[in-house]
Design a protein around this motif. Sequence first.
Motif, PDB file in Angstrom:
ATOM      1  N   TYR A  91       0.809  -1.105  -0.050  1.00  0.00           N
ATOM      2  CA  TYR A  91       0.007   0.368   0.090  1.00  0.00           C
ATOM      3  C   TYR A  91       0.957   1.262  -0.155  1.00  0.00           C
ATOM      4  O   TYR A  91       0.231   2.321  -0.202  1.00  0.00           O
ATOM      5  N   LEU A  92       2.051   1.049   0.145  1.00  0.00           N
ATOM      6  CA  LEU A  92       2.997   2.064   0.031  1.00  0.00           C
ATOM      7  C   LEU A  92       4.476   1.458  -0.554  1.00  0.00           C
ATOM      8  O   LEU A  92       4.777   0.726   0.130  1.00  0.00           O
ATOM      9  N   VAL A  93       5.257   2.384  -1.201  1.00  0.00           N
ATOM     10  CA  VAL A  93       6.422   1.883  -1.721  1.00  0.00           C
ATOM     11  C   VAL A  93       7.455   2.970  -1.337  1.00  0.00           C
ATOM     12  O   VAL A  93       7.310   4.126  -1.963  1.00  0.00           O
ATOM     13  N   GLN A  94       8.631   2.768  -0.638  1.00  0.00           N
ATOM     14  CA  GLN A  94       9.478   3.758  -0.379  1.00  0.00           C
ATOM     15  C   GLN A  94      10.704   3.574  -1.132  1.00  0.00           C
ATOM     16  O   GLN A  94      11.170   2.233  -1.081  1.00  0.00           O
ATOM     17  N   LEU A  95      11.399   4.487  -1.572  1.00  0.00           N
ATOM     18  CA  LEU A  95      12.704   4.305  -2.369  1.00  0.00           C
ATOM     19  C   LEU A  95      13.610   5.473  -1.871  1.00  0.00           C
ATOM     20  O   LEU A  95      13.166   6.668  -1.847  1.00  0.00           O
ATOM     21  N   ARG A  96      14.865   5.370  -1.953  1.00  0.00           N
ATOM     22  CA  ARG A  96      15.914   6.352  -1.807  1.00  0.00           C
ATOM     23  C   ARG A  96      17.247   5.902  -2.588  1.00  0.00           C
ATOM     24  O   ARG A  96      17.626   4.867  -2.348  1.00  0.00           O
ATOM     25  N   ARG A  97      17.899   7.059  -3.376  1.00  0.00           N
ATOM     26  CA  ARG A  97      18.896   6.671  -4.149  1.00  0.00           C
ATOM     27  C   ARG A  97      19.721   8.033  -4.361  1.00  0.00           C
ATOM     28  O   ARG A  97      19.006   9.205  -4.386  1.00  0.00           O
ATOM     29  N   GLU A  98      21.067   7.983  -4.146  1.00  0.00           N
ATOM     30  CA  GLU A  98      21.859   9.211  -4.262  1.00  0.00           C
ATOM     31  C   GLU A  98      21.650   9.738  -5.490  1.00  0.00           C
ATOM     32  O   GLU A  98      21.629   9.091  -6.603  1.00  0.00           O
ATOM     33  N   GLY A  99      21.488  11.218  -5.257  1.00  0.00           N
ATOM     34  CA  GLY A  99      21.103  11.856  -6.504  1.00  0.00           C
ATOM     35  C   GLY A  99      19.609  11.990  -6.906  1.00  0.00           C
ATOM     36  O   GLY A  99      19.347  13.036  -7.670  1.00  0.00           O
ATOM     37  N   LEU A 176      15.262   5.249  15.144  1.00  0.00           N
ATOM     38  CA  LEU A 176      14.140   5.624  14.248  1.00  0.00           C
ATOM     39  C   LEU A 176      12.948   5.403  15.070  1.00  0.00           C
ATOM     40  O   LEU A 176      12.763   4.323  16.045  1.00  0.00           O
ATOM     41  N   GLU A 177      11.885   6.319  14.945  1.00  0.00           N
ATOM     42  CA  GLU A 177      10.548   6.191  15.611  1.00  0.00           C
ATOM     43  C   GLU A 177       9.871   4.869  14.948  1.00  0.00           C
ATOM     44  O   GLU A 177       9.730   4.935  13.610  1.00  0.00           O
ATOM     45  N   LYS A 178       9.422   4.008  15.636  1.00  0.00           N
ATOM     46  CA  LYS A 178       8.636   2.841  14.935  1.00  0.00           C
ATOM     47  C   LYS A 178       7.160   2.588  15.555  1.00  0.00           C
ATOM     48  O   LYS A 178       6.667   1.552  15.227  1.00  0.00           O
ATOM     49  N   GLY A 179       6.693   3.854  15.744  1.00  0.00           N
ATOM     50  CA  GLY A 179       5.200   3.435  16.303  1.00  0.00           C
ATOM     51  C   GLY A 179       4.278   3.349  15.339  1.00  0.00           C
ATOM     52  O   GLY A 179       3.023   3.008  15.589  1.00  0.00           O
ATOM     53  N   HIS A 180       4.530   3.408  13.894  1.00  0.00           N
ATOM     54  CA  HIS A 180       3.509   3.145  13.044  1.00  0.00           C
ATOM     55  C   HIS A 180       3.746   2.009  12.217  1.00  0.00           C
ATOM     56  O   HIS A 180       2.951   1.782  11.204  1.00  0.00           O
ATOM     57  N   SER A 181       4.499   0.946  12.696  1.00  0.00           N
ATOM     58  CA  SER A 181       4.775  -0.168  11.798  1.00  0.00           C
ATOM     59  C   SER A 181       3.429  -1.062  11.459  1.00  0.00           C
ATOM     60  O   SER A 181       3.444  -1.896  10.711  1.00  0.00           O
ATOM     61  N   ALA A 182       2.573  -0.922  12.584  1.00  0.00           N
ATOM     62  CA  ALA A 182       1.203  -2.091  12.446  1.00  0.00           C
ATOM     63  C   ALA A 182       0.194  -1.131  12.096  1.00  0.00           C
ATOM     64  O   ALA A 182      -1.069  -1.768  12.328  1.00  0.00           O
ATOM     65  N   VAL A 183       0.148  -0.043  11.708  1.00  0.00           N
ATOM     66  CA  VAL A 183      -1.090   0.710  11.301  1.00  0.00           C
ATOM     67  C   VAL A 183      -1.597   0.274   9.975  1.00  0.00           C
ATOM     68  O   VAL A 183      -1.140  -0.477   9.256  1.00  0.00           O
ATOM     69  N   ASP A 184      -2.964   0.775   9.702  1.00  0.00           N
ATOM     70  CA  ASP A 184      -3.475   0.154   8.362  1.00  0.00           C
ATOM     71  C   ASP A 184      -3.095   1.217   7.314  1.00  0.00           C
ATOM     72  O   ASP A 184      -3.443   2.284   7.005  1.00  0.00           O
ATOM     73  N   TRP A 185      -2.001   0.688   6.519  1.00  0.00           N
ATOM     74  CA  TRP A 185      -1.657   1.437   5.371  1.00  0.00           C
ATOM     75  C   TRP A 185      -2.330   1.545   4.234  1.00  0.00           C
ATOM     76  O   TRP A 185      -1.895   2.178   3.226  1.00  0.00           O
ATOM     77  N   SER A 186      -3.568   0.966   4.075  1.00  0.00           N
ATOM     78  CA  SER A 186      -4.600   1.111   3.364  1.00  0.00           C
ATOM     79  C   SER A 186      -5.307   2.251   3.352  1.00  0.00           C
ATOM     80  O   SER A 186      -6.377   2.696   2.461  1.00  0.00           O
ATOM     81  N   TRP A 194       2.663   9.114   9.460  1.00  0.00           N
ATOM     82  CA  TRP A 194       2.883   7.802   8.925  1.00  0.00           C
ATOM     83  C   TRP A 194       3.929   8.092   7.853  1.00  0.00           C
ATOM     84  O   TRP A 194       4.712   7.154   7.419  1.00  0.00           O
ATOM     85  N   LEU A 195       3.465   8.854   6.806  1.00  0.00           N
ATOM     86  CA  LEU A 195       4.770   9.281   5.792  1.00  0.00           C
ATOM     87  C   LEU A 195       5.767   9.610   6.249  1.00  0.00           C
ATOM     88  O   LEU A 195       6.791   9.187   5.719  1.00  0.00           O
ATOM     89  N   ARG A 196       6.132  10.316   7.316  1.00  0.00           N
ATOM     90  CA  ARG A 196       7.318  10.721   7.865  1.00  0.00           C
ATOM     91  C   ARG A 196       7.833   9.368   8.502  1.00  0.00           C
ATOM     92  O   ARG A 196       9.228   9.290   8.061  1.00  0.00           O
ATOM     93  N   TYR A 197       7.362   8.494   9.056  1.00  0.00           N
ATOM     94  CA  TYR A 197       7.896   7.092   9.451  1.00  0.00           C
ATOM     95  C   TYR A 197       8.276   6.266   8.224  1.00  0.00           C
ATOM     96  O   TYR A 197       9.642   5.860   8.171  1.00  0.00           O
ATOM     97  N   ALA A 198       7.469   6.315   7.085  1.00  0.00           N
ATOM     98  CA  ALA A 198       7.890   5.500   6.002  1.00  0.00           C
ATOM     99  C   ALA A 198       8.982   6.048   5.329  1.00  0.00           C
ATOM    100  O   ALA A 198      10.062   5.496   4.817  1.00  0.00           O
ATOM    101  N   ALA A 199       9.394   7.484   5.123  1.00  0.00           N
ATOM    102  CA  ALA A 199      10.495   8.031   4.480  1.00  0.00           C
ATOM    103  C   ALA A 199      11.481   7.923   5.423  1.00  0.00           C
ATOM    104  O   ALA A 199      12.667   7.754   4.524  1.00  0.00           O
TER     105      ALA A 199
END
Length: 437
Positions: A91-99, A176-186, A194-199
């Motif tokens: 329900y969410l995909v996070q990516l990070r790459r140099e540049g 890392l703040e891990k409080g949102h690991s089990a929330v309803d990402w749908s 939640w977005l801050r946690y995901a990033a």
Amino acid sequence: MTDAQKTAADTSLRTTGGAPPDDGGSSATGAPSPEASPEPIPLLEPREGIPPVIADEASLATMIAAFAAGSGPVAVDAERASGYRYGQRAYLVQLRREGAGTALIDPVACPDLSALGAELSGVEWVLHAATQDLPCLREIGMVPTQLFDTELAGRLAGFPRVGLGAMVESVLGFVLEKGHSAVDWSTRPLPEPWLRYAALDVELLVDLRDALEKELDRQGKLEWARQEFDAIAAAPPAEPRKDPWRRTSGMHKVRRRRQLAVVRELWQTRDRIAQRRDVSPGKVLSDAAIVEAALSLPANVHALAGLNGFGHRTGRRQLEQWQAAVDRAKALSDAQLPQPGQPVTGPPPPRAWADKDPAAAARLSAARAAVSALAERLSMPQENLIAPDTVRRVCWEPPKSVDATSVEAALAGYGARAWQVEQVTPVLVAALSAKGA
């Protein structure tokens, strides 16, 4: 300067001073040492702030171009709605790459990410606990050709705690703040926290990869890790589980075949409803209620309503559909009833070995002790040194002539990687050849 170093230098992103350790806090020999390290730094914000969620094709195309132009490995993570929705889709995909920075993609709005996957083909993907995320990523067209699994790297390096938060803290010195690991990402729209946690989950993943690579190299395990990562990347999708209803929690209480049939009918009915409604099966009917009905074999809706899990909050129509499932199971002929156990394709359970084959039981005892001692010397979990099922199979049906060549062939035949074969063969040969084994 790495992301971790930049973050450490930016006081607006932390509440206490200090910088991450350069060497991961490792000792001169063996596994990482538990020696004191600077006070960990709470990571409060992504370096470039929270990126907007990509939810349209134009934004996705721009993001793909940026990541294709980036450099180095790409950090990848996915969030599912386990316990809330049916299945394990992303329900969410996070990516990070140099540049390219960090990207958050909504795979509900953009369900086909195969173009992104194609652009990142040949690039090393950095994931934490890769086998958990790869199935849902594969569904949306993202399949890595090479990867680095930071959780598995931590296991091989001997870290006692390998969750992402624990690894980032012990290796890089950040919390890392891990409080949102089990929330309803749908949930839509996704709340900003939640977005801050995901990033933040991908903020330092490449830095963690780099530090763990150094630690594995220092311990002489880097090639071992590469073989493990290659095996994960090359593994085909898992086959559908046979008779998944048999994994119902509490099944050990169900002994009679008629009762097993009730579990099967209720489980399958629940699964169809959950899939149709796109909710977690446990929200439709609990495993405990299924087992309760199987043990009780209720005669009618009134009797069913009196059982735990079918109380006053269950409507009449729902009760009727559950009772219909019970009645279907009760109407089956004996030939249609499920067998009490699943077909055994390998050795019997080890607890039965002493009676069935005392020599095999002695071999297994010696082999387990030898593998345990070796895993301790190498500072890694036994199951990462060699799969327990592989050890059982070799001990149950050892080669006719026990020597290094035959044991190597047996281990390789069961899928052990070359480094595992090299490390485990000597101790297994000794265990299988020992007097009394």
